[in-house]
Design a protein around this motif. Structure first.
Motif, PDB file in Angstrom:
ATOM      1  N   ALA A  59       0.829  -1.200   0.000  1.00  0.00           N
ATOM      2  CA  ALA A  59       0.000   0.000   0.000  1.00  0.00           C
ATOM      3  C   ALA A  59       0.866   1.254   0.000  1.00  0.00           C
ATOM      4  CB  ALA A  59      -0.936  -0.006   1.215  1.00  0.00           C
ATOM      5  N   ILE A  60       1.964   1.202   0.733  1.00  0.00           N
ATOM      6  CA  ILE A  60       2.898   2.332   0.755  1.00  0.00           C
ATOM      7  C   ILE A  60       3.526   2.518  -0.617  1.00  0.00           C
ATOM      8  CG2 ILE A  60       5.093   3.134   1.712  1.00  0.00           C
ATOM      9  CD1 ILE A  60       4.271   1.805   4.345  1.00  0.00           C
ATOM     10  N   ASP A  61       3.814   1.405  -1.323  1.00  0.00           N
ATOM     11  CA  ASP A  61       4.362   1.510  -2.685  1.00  0.00           C
ATOM     12  C   ASP A  61       3.365   2.210  -3.612  1.00  0.00           C
ATOM     13  OD1 ASP A  61       6.670   0.287  -1.961  1.00  0.00           O
ATOM     14  OD2 ASP A  61       6.115  -1.706  -2.685  1.00  0.00           O
ATOM     15  N   ILE A  62       2.075   1.866  -3.458  1.00  0.00           N
ATOM     16  CA  ILE A  62       1.049   2.514  -4.289  1.00  0.00           C
ATOM     17  C   ILE A  62       1.044   4.022  -4.020  1.00  0.00           C
ATOM     18  CG2 ILE A  62      -1.439   2.705  -4.661  1.00  0.00           C
ATOM     19  CD1 ILE A  62      -1.661  -0.283  -4.109  1.00  0.00           C
ATOM     20  N   GLU A  63       1.080   4.375  -2.747  1.00  0.00           N
ATOM     21  CA  GLU A  63       1.056   5.801  -2.391  1.00  0.00           C
ATOM     22  C   GLU A  63       2.320   6.500  -2.869  1.00  0.00           C
ATOM     23  OE1 GLU A  63      -0.053   8.521   1.459  1.00  0.00           O
ATOM     24  OE2 GLU A  63       1.038   6.664   1.809  1.00  0.00           O
ATOM     25  N   THR A  64       3.476   5.851  -2.694  1.00  0.00           N
ATOM     26  CA  THR A  64       4.747   6.455  -3.120  1.00  0.00           C
ATOM     27  C   THR A  64       4.773   6.666  -4.620  1.00  0.00           C
ATOM     28  OG1 THR A  64       5.908   5.390  -1.283  1.00  0.00           O
ATOM     29  CG2 THR A  64       7.248   6.153  -3.130  1.00  0.00           C
ATOM     30  N   GLY A  65       4.350   5.636  -5.369  1.00  0.00           N
ATOM     31  CA  GLY A  65       4.339   5.768  -6.823  1.00  0.00           C
ATOM     32  C   GLY A  65       3.386   6.854  -7.286  1.00  0.00           C
ATOM     33  N   THR A  66       2.215   6.957  -6.630  1.00  0.00           N
ATOM     34  CA  THR A  66       1.232   7.979  -7.001  1.00  0.00           C
ATOM     35  C   THR A  66       1.770   9.380  -6.739  1.00  0.00           C
ATOM     36  OG1 THR A  66      -0.568   6.445  -6.479  1.00  0.00           O
ATOM     37  CG2 THR A  66      -1.112   8.793  -6.604  1.00  0.00           C
ATOM     38  N   ARG A  67       2.311   9.589  -5.551  1.00  0.00           N
ATOM     39  CA  ARG A  67       2.834  10.922  -5.209  1.00  0.00           C
ATOM     40  C   ARG A  67       4.032  11.296  -6.075  1.00  0.00           C
ATOM     41  NH1 ARG A  67       1.285  13.215  -0.285  1.00  0.00           N
ATOM     42  NH2 ARG A  67      -0.210  11.973   0.924  1.00  0.00           N
ATOM     43  N   GLY A  68       4.922  10.275  -6.298  1.00  0.00           N
ATOM     44  CA  GLY A  68       6.097  10.563  -7.122  1.00  0.00           C
ATOM     45  C   GLY A  68       5.711  10.968  -8.528  1.00  0.00           C
ATOM     46  N   THR A  70       2.824  12.220  -9.455  1.00  0.00           N
ATOM     47  CA  THR A  70       2.100  13.498  -9.392  1.00  0.00           C
ATOM     48  C   THR A  70       3.076  14.664  -9.371  1.00  0.00           C
ATOM     49  OG1 THR A  70       0.275  12.454  -8.208  1.00  0.00           O
ATOM     50  CG2 THR A  70       0.457  14.862  -8.051  1.00  0.00           C
ATOM     51  N   ILE A  71       4.154  14.530  -8.621  1.00  0.00           N
ATOM     52  CA  ILE A  71       5.108  15.637  -8.469  1.00  0.00           C
ATOM     53  C   ILE A  71       6.017  15.778  -9.678  1.00  0.00           C
ATOM     54  CG2 ILE A  71       7.055  16.470  -7.089  1.00  0.00           C
ATOM     55  CD1 ILE A  71       5.720  15.116  -4.683  1.00  0.00           C
ATOM     56  N   THR A  72       6.523  14.636 -10.189  1.00  0.00           N
ATOM     57  CA  THR A  72       7.560  14.693 -11.229  1.00  0.00           C
ATOM     58  C   THR A  72       7.055  14.360 -12.630  1.00  0.00           C
ATOM     59  OG1 THR A  72       8.183  12.383 -10.951  1.00  0.00           O
ATOM     60  CG2 THR A  72       9.238  13.984  -9.479  1.00  0.00           C
ATOM     61  N   ASN A  76       8.810   6.285 -14.225  1.00  0.00           N
ATOM     62  CA  ASN A  76       9.432   5.285 -13.355  1.00  0.00           C
ATOM     63  C   ASN A  76       8.629   5.086 -12.076  1.00  0.00           C
ATOM     64  OD1 ASN A  76      11.587   4.706 -15.063  1.00  0.00           O
ATOM     65  ND2 ASN A  76      12.817   6.391 -14.249  1.00  0.00           N
ATOM     66  N   TYR A  77       7.976   6.150 -11.612  1.00  0.00           N
ATOM     67  CA  TYR A  77       7.154   6.024 -10.408  1.00  0.00           C
ATOM     68  C   TYR A  77       5.915   5.160 -10.657  1.00  0.00           C
ATOM     69  CZ  TYR A  77       9.920   9.495  -7.936  1.00  0.00           C
ATOM     70  OH  TYR A  77      10.927  10.153  -7.306  1.00  0.00           O
ATOM     71  N   LEU A  78       5.490   5.130 -11.931  1.00  0.00           N
ATOM     72  CA  LEU A  78       4.341   4.282 -12.249  1.00  0.00           C
ATOM     73  C   LEU A  78       4.690   2.801 -12.110  1.00  0.00           C
ATOM     74  CD1 LEU A  78       2.766   6.099 -15.332  1.00  0.00           C
ATOM     75  CD2 LEU A  78       2.053   6.169 -12.927  1.00  0.00           C
ATOM     76  N   GLU A  79       5.988   2.481 -12.324  1.00  0.00           N
ATOM     77  CA  GLU A  79       6.401   1.101 -12.129  1.00  0.00           C
ATOM     78  C   GLU A  79       6.256   0.702 -10.664  1.00  0.00           C
ATOM     79  OE1 GLU A  79      10.300   0.579 -13.641  1.00  0.00           O
ATOM     80  OE2 GLU A  79       9.792   1.126 -15.699  1.00  0.00           O
ATOM     81  N   VAL A  80       6.631   1.620  -9.770  1.00  0.00           N
ATOM     82  CA  VAL A  80       6.461   1.362  -8.337  1.00  0.00           C
ATOM     83  C   VAL A  80       4.981   1.206  -8.017  1.00  0.00           C
ATOM     84  CG1 VAL A  80       6.852   2.268  -6.001  1.00  0.00           C
ATOM     85  CG2 VAL A  80       8.571   2.617  -7.793  1.00  0.00           C
TER      86      VAL A  80
END
Length: 450
Positions: A59-68, A70-72, A76-80
């Motif tokens: 779940a944290i990976d989903i949140e990290t990938g989404t925020r990453g 969104t910001i950048t 690559n964040y979509l892979e996470v």
């Protein structure tokens, strides 16, 4: 009152002893079954707890990938994000499978599943908004705090389960302690009763022996019979004492080390120690069962495996021994990099051969181990070469792969590794051979079956 004959005394003595023994066996069996049941609950709860941690991590990976993203806007964040989506489904499926037969019902998945679905939806909406309308619109969704609120709820559910798990594990541990104490009391009572009965029998036998002095032959025969039966009883008592007292004392000591104010880490440490005690009690039997399983298993799952990955995993597992011995381990898998094989068996083969090379290293020089593969005659070959102590094949070659065969004095040598390795390889239609010279080293060659 009718006097008891010597034969009557012996018959009555052993009849009473067998009754007492039967009661002890029945009580011990019931207690052991309860301890086994509690151990299963402990392991099951621990496994569910571990999977819950992985659910939270995904779940944290989903949140990290989404925020990453969104910001950048970096893909690559979509892979996470995608990895988290895939993993969390896998772990939730595992939890559902494990909790179908959970009679304790300590884990309710409905709320957790709803929160995860909500998390997936809001993450997907954020990513879609970022792609179609830009970062500012996506950031507005993040600023609502809904995603954080859901993550906090997921963390709360996991924490609540862990607290409940500690409570349940504590209750089962207390019950196990009571069962062990009861078993010890039963054994002590059995010993006391046996001693009193034997003492009473001895007194009666002495009284009857005086009346049989005129028949020396009969007396000697009866005394021989009594001596033999007493020896059998002593042998049984010694075996029972050896098999029950030591593990019971170990478990009791470990359980006694837990107090009401003990921390979770202390509980985990005690559980690990209890697991080791149980492992040591069953190790020999488990090894034999594993060999039988290897011989009987006709449907072994295979998959494409990269030798380098298995080698790396084995080296990481043996890292402590490698550092201790300053060993140099090299590899070359260019000639055959992959194989269709059983992952469990291949990891076992690597581990046994490399750990043996480290275990039986030559103390007079730096250990060097080289692992390589080749492809020839339509077969894949694995070579493990070391510069260790070597083996006298003329003397020991015929029993090299036998069970419980040890050829060097080493405190950890059990004589099961090569036997297991050979059994696993032959089960997969392969062969293993060895070349060795005392003082120079050993070369194992594994030909994998097609």
């Amino acid at each position: 009152m009718k006097r008891f004959s010597l034969k009557n005394v012996i018959d009555i003595t052993f009849f009473v002893i067998m009754i007492a023994f039967s009661i002890l066996v029945y009580s011990t069996y019931n207690r052991a079954q309860q301890v086994k049941k509690n151990r299963i609950i402990v392991n099951r709860t621990s496994n569910i707890n571990s999977i819950l941690e992985k659910v939270l991590s995904s779940a944290i990976d989903i949140e990290t990938g989404t925020r990453g993203f969104t910001i950048t806007g970096d893909d690559n964040y979509l892979e996470v994000y995608q990895s988290g989506q895939t993993n969390i489904k896998e772990w939730i499926d595992s939890l559902e499978s494990m909790t179908k037969s959970d009679t304790l019902q300590i884990l309710k998945l409905d709320t957790l599943q709803q929160l995860i679905d909500s998390k997936k939806k809001i993450s997907a909406l954020t990513i879609k908004t970022r792609k179609e309308f830009g970062m500012e619109r996506a950031a507005e969704i993040v600023k609502t705090g809904r995603g954080k609120e859901i993550m906090d709820s997921i963390r709360v559910i996991v924490a609540n389960y862990q607290n409940n798990a500690v409570k349940i594990l504590s209750e089962n541990l207390n019950e196990t302690e009571e069962n062990v104490k009861a078993r010890n009391r039963n054994f002590s009572l059995f010993t006391i009763i046996t001693f009193l009965i034997v003492f009473f029998a001895y007194v009666k036998i002495r009284q009857n022996a005086k009346r049989l002095m005129l028949d020396q032959i009969i007396q000697e025969n009866l005394m021989d019979e009594l001596t033999m039966q007493n020896q059998q009883l002593n042998d049984f008592a010694n075996m029972t004492s050896h098999n029950l007292r030591s593990p019971a004392a170990n478990i009791t000591s470990l359980v006694a080390a837990i107090y009401e104010d003990s921390t979770i880490d202390e509980y985990k440490m005690i559980f690990d120690m209890l697991r080791k005690v149980a492992y040591n009690l069953n190790e020999s039997l488990n090894q034999l069962m594993e060999v039988l399983h290897i011989r009987k298993n006709k449907s072994i799952e295979k998959e494409t495996i990269t030798f380098e990955n298995v080698f790396t995993k084995t080296v990481e597992t043996l890292q402590g021994e490698i550092l201790k011995s300053d060993a140099k381990i090299t590899s070359d898998f260019t000639n055959a990099s992959q194989i269709l094989y059983s992952p469990i068996y291949l990891e076992s083969v690597f581990h046994n051969l490399i750990s043996n090379a480290l275990k039986y290293r030559n103390p007079s020089r730096t250990p060097e181990i080289h692992v390589s593969t080749e492809f020839k005659n339509n077969h894949v070959y694995l070579h493990v070469i070391d510069n260790g102590l070597g083996i006298d094949l003329i003397k020991n070659g015929h029993k090299l792969f036998g069970m419980n065969q040890v050829f060097h004095n080493h405190p950890e040598a059990k004589g099961i590794g090569l036997f297991m390795t050979k059994a696993q390889i032959e089960t997969m239609k392969g062969k293993i051979s060895v070349q060795s010279e005392v003082g120079k080293g050993t070369h194992f060659t594994v030909m994998f079956g097609n």
